[in-house]
Design an enzyme around this catalytic site. Structure first.
Site, PDB file in Angstrom:
ATOM      1  N   HIS A 330     -36.660 -20.249  66.007  1.00  0.00           N
ATOM      2  CA  HIS A 330     -37.009 -20.621  67.380  1.00  0.00           C
ATOM      3  C   HIS A 330     -35.861 -21.189  68.188  1.00  0.00           C
ATOM      4  CE1 HIS A 330     -41.412 -20.103  67.500  1.00  0.00           C
ATOM      5  NE2 HIS A 330     -41.318 -20.267  66.193  1.00  0.00           N
ATOM      6  N   LYS A 508     -42.141 -28.769  81.349  1.00  0.00           N
ATOM      7  CA  LYS A 508     -41.708 -28.398  80.004  1.00  0.00           C
ATOM      8  C   LYS A 508     -41.198 -29.660  79.348  1.00  0.00           C
ATOM      9  CE  LYS A 508     -38.847 -25.450  82.006  1.00  0.00           C
ATOM     10  NZ  LYS A 508     -39.088 -24.330  81.130  1.00  0.00           N
ATOM     11  N   ARG A 509     -40.915 -29.642  78.048  1.00  0.00           N
ATOM     12  CA  ARG A 509     -40.359 -30.839  77.436  1.00  0.00           C
ATOM     13  C   ARG A 509     -39.066 -31.254  78.135  1.00  0.00           C
ATOM     14  NH1 ARG A 509     -42.594 -33.122  72.681  1.00  0.00           N
ATOM     15  NH2 ARG A 509     -40.802 -34.521  72.779  1.00  0.00           N
ATOM     16  N   LYS A 514     -32.586 -27.979  79.045  1.00  0.00           N
ATOM     17  CA  LYS A 514     -33.496 -27.390  80.039  1.00  0.00           C
ATOM     18  C   LYS A 514     -33.089 -27.767  81.471  1.00  0.00           C
ATOM     19  CE  LYS A 514     -37.523 -27.189  76.888  1.00  0.00           C
ATOM     20  NZ  LYS A 514     -38.124 -25.851  77.036  1.00  0.00           N
ATOM     21  N   THR A 616     -42.125 -19.944  77.132  1.00  0.00           N
ATOM     22  CA  THR A 616     -43.427 -19.310  77.365  1.00  0.00           C
ATOM     23  C   THR A 616     -44.032 -19.845  78.658  1.00  0.00           C
ATOM     24  OG1 THR A 616     -44.416 -20.984  75.913  1.00  0.00           O
ATOM     25  CG2 THR A 616     -44.019 -18.789  74.967  1.00  0.00           C
ATOM     26  N   LYS A 620     -46.421 -17.971  81.707  1.00  0.00           N
ATOM     27  CA  LYS A 620     -47.667 -18.456  82.322  1.00  0.00           C
ATOM     28  C   LYS A 620     -47.565 -18.397  83.841  1.00  0.00           C
ATOM     29  CE  LYS A 620     -47.844 -21.817  78.570  1.00  0.00           C
ATOM     30  NZ  LYS A 620     -47.413 -23.194  78.236  1.00  0.00           N
TER      31      LYS A 620
HETATM   32  C1  LIG Z   1     -46.384 -23.609  77.620  1.00  0.00           C
HETATM   33  C2  LIG Z   1     -46.183 -25.042  77.345  1.00  0.00           C
HETATM   34  C3  LIG Z   1     -44.932 -25.503  76.940  1.00  0.00           C
HETATM   35  C4  LIG Z   1     -43.721 -24.614  76.829  1.00  0.00           C
HETATM   36  O1  LIG Z   1     -43.061 -24.582  78.075  1.00  0.00           O
HETATM   37  P1  LIG Z   1     -41.573 -24.013  78.196  1.00  0.00           P
HETATM   38  O2  LIG Z   1     -41.319 -24.015  79.663  1.00  0.00           O
HETATM   39  O3  LIG Z   1     -41.593 -22.626  77.640  1.00  0.00           O
HETATM   40  O4  LIG Z   1     -40.681 -24.921  77.449  1.00  0.00           O
HETATM   41  C5  LIG Z   1     -44.788 -26.860  76.689  1.00  0.00           C
HETATM   42  N1  LIG Z   1     -45.824 -27.716  76.819  1.00  0.00           N
HETATM   43  C6  LIG Z   1     -47.032 -27.302  77.229  1.00  0.00           C
HETATM   44  C7  LIG Z   1     -48.122 -28.293  77.378  1.00  0.00           C
HETATM   45  C8  LIG Z   1     -47.267 -25.953  77.492  1.00  0.00           C
HETATM   46  O5  LIG Z   1     -48.489 -25.553  77.872  1.00  0.00           O
END
Ligand SMILES: *Cc1c(COP(=O)(O)O)cnc(C)c1O
Length: 768
Positions: A330, A508-509, A514, A616, A620
């Site tokens: 990952h 995101k985290r 990032k 991911t 979305k």
């Molecule tokens: C989809 C999702 C992530 C992943 O987000 P990235 O932008 O791909 O890092 C992290 N936390 C939550 C709650 C999510 O739904």
């Protein structure tokens, strides 16, 4: 499934009477939630048993994290009874929406855990026999609040509403043995409902418990003091999820968790397999395993150990493992690749360590160059190397990521085993991330192309000829979603934002790679441009952030404080806040994501090229009709391939340019050449913001301007191009052309359905 109103209400009332000595008229919300959920579980039970008892080949998905979110609405949707349940409950005066208070099951950190959750749902929806195996943490990812702009963490008591969607299967408990303790692993099974297809797979989560309640014999062998300690330690193993995302923590408790999970799962699976009477040598024809990152890689030596206890030779056992196990990588970040101290591992798990050493010896005997190929070296066990050496297939999670694995991270291994390496681009489930969170948009699409896209997302491209026609409806629905989110944010965060603003979102985290800091600096730049009259026609924009920082991640927490200080400055400035607002929402999680994703206009995916394996979140947003403002990183590359680069906003250094940039990199020179950038960067040290005397902002400043490797993620290098593209985007915002770009993204998001991902896994790896 069908719900008959009278029968269903009778079931609910019967459960209320039995469990709580009340009925629907007198029950409280928690009691209603549990009774309704259990009534649905009872109706689904036969289908669940039928699915689990099938004799087909199955895949076990081993993962330390499953970020499931809220179960109730997703389960009702997939069982095809969401609308019926809503109607029935409303006929007795209960609003199904009241269960939005139920806690998320946040048994994961971020993308990796959410991916596991999406894969389970999608496999069930594609009738693929995939079961999840993991840990039932007593406390999931911490609950985040802000006080004075600083992050605070509280325990996540996710079980406070009960756990009606799981069943405790005590009769299948197994013992897990460490050198210093033996504990019970008790499974809790959660049904995973396929989308309207009657398939029910299982997520089995193990909880650690002391021997005592089940095993008086073992208990009696222990004496005095040790009993209390043994009980204390036993529950401790699964007490809490480690809140680190993309970093390795070398804690023995973490090692205990990992072994606990894989040992329990493998003992369970082998026990059941042996009952079928088939020879162990045929196991890979009936059972395969997917290791989600290195966290469950101890499954390999544990399986070797268990097979040798069955009387197999090392070579026989190795052969079985090499056909049964597969590994997903990952990340390429060195700080996330798991390495364990060999002595610590040997101390805790001597028999497992012995198998690892035998793997190392086998590798040596094969004549592999010890400088390039090793599993144990200089007292360190390299888990990724162990996985690659033994596994049948190794996969990256987006094309650019798999290319980097082959070219750099695992270059030597790729040279030795070119056929092991495959790419499987990540995906998301369109049920939770469209049907559930954006039902009006889903209905609008249904009207035009029918419902086949619910399970075959590439069907969305049939919208192409009607995109222009769809524009007014799309705008209307987006607006409504923005109104809803604005109302929620006002209630939850106490900040008012106008739904007429552009919604520019980065959720995101929190991680330096990032680059939330890049976004923050651009906002501050816009602020001064507007404030000082240089930017006259700025598109009114709400900049939204959501992110948790690992509690020990100093710079990440500093970035949260910095953004909250910017928010205070901007939102409190009457002249500027007519043009922009900044909100950092608290406790970003799956349920918050569902509300945010459908209301966004702009999806910020701005990692340094090469760092985000896939992402991911980007998918979305795309599915919900949002343009990406991003770098050529992770799945952004494929998003541009699918939707057209002209329909997204791409900026910044490309992955192939990064090494050269870093060779001659001078942040100071960039600041000298860009006074406007210099000014916003220096707000961290010039007294513009107050960090309560903690010095966190100065440290943050130093991390990008000073030291041996300043600005590791080239925030300052990419700033000018980022601002240029972001300004263009905001000029485009609101026009028909802009919303057509959004719709183009929606219509071409088919590739990013995890239905496609799990089918790829099945075809290329699992053969189930
Ligand atoms: C989809 C999702 C992530 C992943 O987000 P990235 O932008 O791909 O890092 C992290 N936390 C939550 C709650 C999510 O739904």
């Amino acid at each position: 499934m069908k719900l008959n109103k009278e029968e269903f209400l009778a079931d609910v009332n019967a459960i209320l009477r039995g469990d709580y000595a009340c009925d629907l008229a007198s029950a409280n919300k928690k009691e209603r939630y549990n009774a309704l959920s259990k009534a649905v579980m009872m109706k689904a039970y036969d289908a669940w048993m039928k699915s689990t008892q099938s004799k087909q080949k199955r895949c076990a998905y081993f993962s330390a994290e499953f970020l499931m979110g809220r179960a109730i609405y997703s389960n009702l949707l997939n069982l095809g009874v969401l609308d019926e349940a809503r109607k029935i409950m409303s006929s007795v005066g209960v609003d199904l929406g009241e269960f939005e208070e139920v806690e998320d099951a946040a048994l994961g950190n971020g993308g990796l855990g959410r991916l596991a959750a999406c894969y389970l749902e999608c496999a069930a929806s594609r009738d693929l026999p995939l079961d999840g195996y993991g840990i039932r943490y007593r406390y999931g990812l911490f609950r985040q609040t802000f006080a004075d702009g600083f992050q605070h963490e509280e325990g996540d008591d996710w079980l406070k509403w009960g756990d009606p969607w799981s069943v405790r299967v005590e009769r299948e408990a197994v013992k897990v043995v460490f050198s210093d303790q033996t504990v019970w692993a008790v499974p809790y099974d959660m049904p995973i409902f396929g989308y309207r297809n009657g398939v029910v797979n299982t997520l089995r989560l193990w909880q650690s418990e002391p021997l005592r309640p089940f095993d008086f014999a073992s208990f009696n062998e222990m004496k005095g003091e040790r009993i209390a300690e043994e009980n204390f330690n036993a529950t401790k193993i699964t007490d809490v999820l480690y809140p680190n995302d993309n970093t390795m923590v070398g804690k023995i408790l973490r090692l205990r968790q990992q072994y606990f999970m894989v040992s329990a799962s493998l003992q369970d699976i082998l026990r059941k397999y042996k009952k079928t009477g088939k020879p162990l040598s045929e196991l890979p024809e009936h059972r395969v395993f997917q290791l989600n990152d290195t966290h469950p890689v101890l499954a390999i030596p544990e399986m070797l150990r268990l097979l040798r206890l069955e009387g197999l030779s090392f070579e026989e056992a190795f052969d079985i493992c090499s056909r049964a196990f597969n590994f997903t990588n990952h990340t390429i970040m060195a700080e996330a690749l798991e390495k364990w101290d060999a002595l610590a591992l040997k101390d805790l798990l001597p028999a497992v360590y012995e198998q690892i050493v035998t793997c190392q010896q086998k590798l040596e005997k094969e004549g592999a160059d010890p400088n390039r190929y090793y599993i144990v070296k200089d007292g360190i066990v390299h888990m990724a190397n162990l996985a690659i050496y033994v596994c049948a297939k190794v996969n990256g999670v987006a094309q650019i990521h798999t290319d980097i694995l082959k070219r750099e991270t695992f270059r030597d291994w790729y040279e030795k085993y070119p056929d092991k390496f495959v790419n499987i681009t990540n995906g998301i489930t369109p049920r939770r991330w469209m049907l559930l969170n954006n039902p009006e948009m889903a209905k609008e699409i249904d009207k035009r192309i029918g419902t086949q896209w619910h399970t075959e997302l590439s069907e969305l491209s049939k919208l192409d000829p009607v995109l222009t026609e769809m524009l007014p409806a799309f705008r209307g629905i987006k607006k409504k979603n923005k109104e809803k989110l604005a109302a929620y944010i006002e209630k939850a965060e106490g900040v008012k934002i106008s739904p007429d603003f552009a919604f520019d979102v980065q959720v995101k985290r929190l991680h330096e790679y990032k680059r939330q800091l890049l976004n923050a600096l651009s906002i501050l730049y816009f602020y001064y441009e507007i404030k000082e009259g240089r930017m006259k026609d700025f598109t009114p924009t709400a900049f939204l952030f959501g992110a948790k920082a690992a509690p020990g991640y100093y710079n990440a927490k500093a970035i949260i404080k910095f953004i909250n200080e910017i928010a205070k400055l901007v939102n409190g400035d009457e002249a500027v806040s007519r043009y922009m607002k900044v909100v950092f929402v608290q406790n970003y999680n799956v349920s918050y994501a569902e509300k945010i994703v459908c209301a966004a206009d702009i999806s910020e995916q701005i990692s340094m090229a090469g760092m985000e394996a896939s992402g991911t979140g980007n998918m979305k947003f795309m599915l919900n009709g949002t343009v990406t403002l991003g770098t050529m990183d992770g799945a952004n590359v494929e998003i541009c391939e699918e939707a057209g680069i002209e329909n997204n906003y791409i900026f910044g250094a490309r992955v192939e340019d990064v090494p050269d940039i870093k060779k001659f990199y001078s942040p100071r020179q960039i600041l000298a050449e860009n006074p406007a950038l210099k000014r916003v960067v220096e707000t961290m040290i010039d007294g513009t913001f107050d960090d309560g005397g903690t010095g966190v902002l100065r440290k943050l400043y130093e991390s990008i301007v000073e030291g041996y490797d300043p600005d590791h993620y080239i925030v300052l290098y990419d700033f000018a191009d980022y601002v240029r593209v972001k300004e263009q985007l905001l000029r485009d915002y609101g026009t028909d052309e802009f919303y057509l770009k959004c719709l183009k993204n929606l219509a071409h998001s088919g590739k990013f359905s995890a239905d496609r991902s799990v089918s790829d896994y099945s075809r290329l790896i699992w053969h189930i």
